[in-house]
Scaffold this motif. Structure first.
Motif, mmCIF file in Angstrom:
data_model
loop_
_atom_site.group_PDB
_atom_site.id
_atom_site.type_symbol
_atom_site.label_atom_id
_atom_site.label_comp_id
_atom_site.label_asym_id
_atom_site.label_seq_id
_atom_site.Cartn_x
_atom_site.Cartn_y
_atom_site.Cartn_z
ATOM 1 N N UNK A 51 0.459 -1.671 -0.068
ATOM 2 C CA UNK A 51 -0.267 0.242 -0.077
ATOM 3 C C UNK A 51 0.641 0.856 0.109
ATOM 4 N N UNK A 52 1.890 1.678 0.694
ATOM 5 C CA UNK A 52 2.495 1.842 1.268
ATOM 6 C C UNK A 52 3.116 2.644 -0.845
ATOM 7 N N UNK A 53 3.798 1.596 -0.927
ATOM 8 C CA UNK A 53 4.117 2.032 -2.763
ATOM 9 C C UNK A 53 3.466 2.262 -3.505
ATOM 10 N N UNK A 54 2.202 1.052 -3.904
ATOM 11 C CA UNK A 54 1.666 2.694 -4.389
ATOM 12 C C UNK A 54 1.204 3.762 -4.054
ATOM 13 N N UNK A 55 1.187 4.092 -2.814
ATOM 14 C CA UNK A 55 0.851 6.398 -2.433
ATOM 15 C C UNK A 55 1.750 6.062 -2.787
ATOM 16 N N UNK A 56 2.575 6.333 -2.751
ATOM 17 C CA UNK A 56 4.888 6.967 -2.943
ATOM 18 C C UNK A 56 4.264 6.499 -4.620
ATOM 19 N N UNK A 57 4.413 5.876 -4.724
ATOM 20 C CA UNK A 57 4.162 5.936 -6.978
ATOM 21 C C UNK A 57 3.252 7.041 -6.777
ATOM 22 N N UNK A 58 2.736 6.624 -6.600
ATOM 23 C CA UNK A 58 1.147 7.715 -6.860
ATOM 24 C C UNK A 58 1.152 9.314 -7.060
ATOM 25 N N UNK B 24 1.566 -8.901 -4.293
ATOM 26 C CA UNK B 24 2.924 -9.013 -4.868
ATOM 27 C C UNK B 24 3.900 -8.306 -4.057
ATOM 28 N N UNK B 25 5.244 -8.475 -4.666
ATOM 29 C CA UNK B 25 6.303 -7.333 -4.031
ATOM 30 C C UNK B 25 5.985 -6.469 -5.070
ATOM 31 N N UNK B 26 6.731 -5.137 -3.609
ATOM 32 C CA UNK B 26 6.059 -4.508 -4.502
ATOM 33 C C UNK B 26 7.400 -3.537 -5.682
ATOM 34 N N UNK B 27 9.113 -4.841 -4.595
ATOM 35 C CA UNK B 27 10.281 -4.180 -5.357
ATOM 36 C C UNK B 27 9.608 -4.665 -7.113
ATOM 37 N N UNK B 28 8.443 -5.482 -7.369
ATOM 38 C CA UNK B 28 7.974 -5.202 -9.031
ATOM 39 C C UNK B 28 7.562 -4.666 -10.124
ATOM 40 N N UNK B 29 6.685 -3.767 -8.915
ATOM 41 C CA UNK B 29 5.878 -2.781 -9.299
ATOM 42 C C UNK B 29 7.376 -1.612 -9.833
ATOM 43 N N UNK B 30 8.201 -1.088 -8.457
ATOM 44 C CA UNK B 30 8.890 -0.057 -8.678
ATOM 45 C C UNK B 30 9.732 -0.508 -10.328
ATOM 46 N N UNK C 170 -1.319 -4.263 -12.929
ATOM 47 C CA UNK C 170 -0.677 -5.692 -13.140
ATOM 48 C C UNK C 170 0.487 -4.920 -13.608
ATOM 49 N N UNK C 171 0.729 -4.093 -12.779
ATOM 50 C CA UNK C 171 2.178 -3.661 -13.572
ATOM 51 C C UNK C 171 2.594 -4.394 -12.691
ATOM 52 N N UNK C 172 3.033 -4.963 -11.580
ATOM 53 C CA UNK C 172 3.685 -5.927 -10.517
ATOM 54 C C UNK C 172 3.297 -7.057 -11.540
#
Length: 376
Positions: free
Chosen positions: A179-186, A213-219, A245-247
């Motif tokens: 969730x924190x990764x999604x918020x930061x990315x947004x 999913x793993x946050x690193x995959x999104x990054x 689905x990018x993750x």
């Protein structure tokens, strides 16, 4: 010998009367390993024993089994006898849950789904999400509290619990990190903070599996796409369109898909990026699937130029495209000369489109200046 021949001829005769099978209670005594008490109790609830035996026969050999307790719990929440039977046919493992575990689950679920009949509806569709191991209870409770702390409403939380139970069984820290990764990315991609809550709710609701999913995959995937020329606003658009689905992608597969698409389309990198923004499916379809769909469209007489104008047609399977082209042709619409946009959409969308074409064919527009034809 004569009797055998006569019997054989009688059985093969087309006039032989077939005696219908009677609906009889299945015999349970011939399988010694089965829990006959549980089988009898399920039979009394009108559960299709043969179906359970065929698909999950191991459940019938377990002891203890809490058939009457499970039925009583569902009945107490307002479930009808037919719903109880369907739940136990779909997920017979429910009878292996201890009564105290089921009661704890009911209390937990009703903290986010307070209406009993709404909960019954969820259990009917997702019984495995409700009848879970007691070892998951603490994680479930902690995750509910966490999602409430980030202002997800009860309806969304209950939907997540039903469709993605693994996200509630895992430690709350894993959900926090994603969730924190999604918020930061947004925010990093230019999203406004006052829009973040609605954006996050929509993304999680559309793709609850993103939490596992793993946050690193999104990054890593976003970094790769940025290196390929996508701007921050375009990346946010892709992340939103792909519903997280990018993750599930990886840079290597994206690279192959983009290279193949650019080669067959014969476009520039800038043109390819615009096509991807319109049809993000180009990122996650592997090359063999893309090749099949391009081949199908070209074989149907569609030009590369027309595909580039409406790239979302690549989201449809070759079989669906062929069917829709034939359907449109029967109404006088030629997809080779007209827009491919009419092919797009869900089955319901397409039926609406060709229904409108049929209406035009049956009821042509009146032309007030056209000469009237009269009989001499």
């Amino acid at each position: 010998m004569l009797r055998l021949v006569t019997a054989s001829l009688y059985l093969r005769s087309p006039r032989t009367q077939v005696i219908p099978l009677l609906h009889v209670r299945p015999c349970t005594s011939f399988i010694q390993q089965e829990n006959t008490v549980a089988v009898d109790a399920l039979y009394n609830l009108c559960v299709d024993i043969s179906k359970v035996r065929k698909q999950k026969g191991w459940v019938l050999r377990q002891s203890p089994a809490y058939v009457s307790e499970t039925a009583a719990l569902l009945r107490d929440m307002g479930a009808s006898e037919s719903i109880i039977a369907r739940v136990l046919e779909l997920y017979p493992e429910a009878i292996l849950c201890k009564p105290e575990e089921m009661d704890a689950q009911r209390k937990l679920w009703m903290s986010v789904c307070p209406k009993p009949m709404d909960l019954v509806g969820i259990i009917e569709k997702f019984p495995s999400s409700f009848f879970t191991s007691s070892s998951d209870h603490d994680n479930q409770k902690a995750n509910i509290l966490y999602f409430q702390s980030i202002h997800l409403n009860k309806r969304i939380i209950s939907k997540l619990m039903a469709t993605a139970p693994q996200s509630f069984s895992q430690p709350v820290k894993q959900n926090e990190e994603m969730i924190q990764m999604l918020q930061k990315t947004f925010l990093d991609l230019g999203g406004r903070e006052d829009n973040m809550k609605v954006w996050l709710q929509k993304l999680i609701t559309q793709n609850p599996y993103v939490l596992s999913k793993v946050p690193e995959a999104l990054h890593n995937n976003l970094v790769f796409l940025r290196d390929n020329g996508f701007t921050s606003s375009e990346l946010l658009q892709l992340l939103t369109k792909l519903k997280g689905f990018v993750t599930e992608l990886n840079p290597e597969s994206i690279k192959h898909s983009l290279s193949y698409s650019q080669e067959i389309l014969g476009c520039t990198e800038a043109e390819l990026r615009q096509i991807v923004l319109e049809c993000p499916a180009l990122l996650y379809y592997p090359v063999p699937i893309l090749a099949e769909r391009f081949k199908g469209l070209l074989a149907a007489g569609m030009s590369i130029e027309k595909i580039m104008e409406t790239p979302t047609v690549l989201e449809l399977t070759t079989q669906i495209v062929q069917y829709r082209i034939q359907k449109l042709r029967s109404y006088g619409y030629d997809a080779q000369t007209g827009s491919l946009q009419v092919l797009n959409g869900t089955k319901k969308d397409f039926e609406k489109s060709y229904g409108q074409l049929h209406l035009r064919r049956e009821r042509p527009l009146f032309n007030p200046v056209a000469p009237l034809t009269t009989e001499d």
